[in-house]
Design a protein around this motif. Structure first.
Motif, PDB file in Angstrom:
ATOM      1  N   GLU A  88      -4.024   9.981   4.439  1.00  0.00           N
ATOM      2  CA  GLU A  88      -3.400  11.239   4.860  1.00  0.00           C
ATOM      3  C   GLU A  88      -3.271  12.221   3.699  1.00  0.00           C
ATOM      4  OE1 GLU A  88      -0.191  12.555   8.239  1.00  0.00           O
ATOM      5  OE2 GLU A  88       0.426  10.989   6.860  1.00  0.00           O
ATOM      6  N   GLY A  89      -4.379  12.371   2.954  1.00  0.00           N
ATOM      7  CA  GLY A  89      -4.444  13.373   1.896  1.00  0.00           C
ATOM      8  C   GLY A  89      -3.914  12.943   0.543  1.00  0.00           C
ATOM      9  N   GLU A  90      -3.480  11.691   0.422  1.00  0.00           N
ATOM     10  CA  GLU A  90      -2.944  11.202  -0.845  1.00  0.00           C
ATOM     11  C   GLU A  90      -3.732   9.972  -1.285  1.00  0.00           C
ATOM     12  OE1 GLU A  90       1.457  10.049  -2.672  1.00  0.00           O
ATOM     13  OE2 GLU A  90       1.249  10.513  -0.557  1.00  0.00           O
ATOM     14  N   LEU A 129       2.067  -0.754  -2.263  1.00  0.00           N
ATOM     15  CA  LEU A 129       0.677  -1.025  -1.900  1.00  0.00           C
ATOM     16  C   LEU A 129       0.541  -0.790  -0.403  1.00  0.00           C
ATOM     17  CD1 LEU A 129       0.254  -4.376  -3.846  1.00  0.00           C
ATOM     18  CD2 LEU A 129      -0.461  -2.091  -4.596  1.00  0.00           C
ATOM     19  N   TYR A 130      -0.629  -0.353  -0.007  1.00  0.00           N
ATOM     20  CA  TYR A 130      -0.863   0.026   1.378  1.00  0.00           C
ATOM     21  C   TYR A 130      -2.046  -0.740   1.956  1.00  0.00           C
ATOM     22  CZ  TYR A 130       2.173   3.833   0.042  1.00  0.00           C
ATOM     23  OH  TYR A 130       3.237   4.549  -0.418  1.00  0.00           O
TER      24      TYR A 130
END
Length: 176
Positions: A88-90, A129-130
């Motif tokens: 999402e843009g990051e 962390l994702y």
């Protein structure tokens, strides 16, 4: 080529991948069932590019997706690691994983992802962390949940229609 081992678990070793891994990785990334949630199908050129991109990540970032190999035979059955991804843009640190069909549902993705989670918190200063995937990829976000991640958000995305994001924060796991 030299195969630098990054992590070892009870059943797996994760090592830097190289172009010699093409055939093994092609069996994973070109499998339509495994990659059904991706926005495109992998052909030979995309698999080669995948390997080269990760080799560049090792040099540039000190991490990337690593070859997941069975500890006893050293056979490569997929990849798992840490990459920086546009969520999402990051640009955020993301744990990703792909395991060959005949080795799924044996806990290998969970085992590899947990090792990468621990490595990332021990070797980087990222506060979180994702893991992200297409909202229909239940297996992927269930694997993320199995290592302690939890739902963060979903957002509209032209590639995935809707992207599902899971997260784990540094203080939510004990790392030695």
């Amino acid at each position: 080529m030299e195969q630098r081992i990054i992590l070892e678990t009870d059943r797996l070793l994760l090592r830097e991948m190289n172009i010699d891994d093409f055939d093994a990785l092609y069996k994973v990334l070109a499998d339509r069932d495994i990659m059904q949630h991706y926005p495109y199908t992998f052909d030979e050129n995309r698999v080669r590019d995948w390997i080269e991109r990760n080799m560049n990540r090792y040099h540039d970032n000190g991490f990337g997706l690593w070859a997941v190999c069975l500890e006893d035979t050293r056979e490569m059955i997929g990849d798992c690691g840490l990459t920086l991804q546009n969520i999402e843009g990051e640009m955020l640190p993301e744990i990703g994983y792909h395991i060959r069909a005949d080795h799924q549902r044996k806990g290998y993705a969970k085992e590899a992802a947990a090792a990468v989670r621990d490595w990332a918190f021990a070797n980087t200063d990222y506060p979180a962390l994702y893991s992200y995937c297409k909202y229909t990829n239940v297996g992927s976000y269930k694997t993320a949940e199995s290592i302690g991640m939890h739902f963060e958000k979903e957002y509209p995305d032209p590639d995935n229609k809707i992207t599902h994001v899971s997260v784990i924060f540094r203080g939510e796991v004990n790392v030695e």
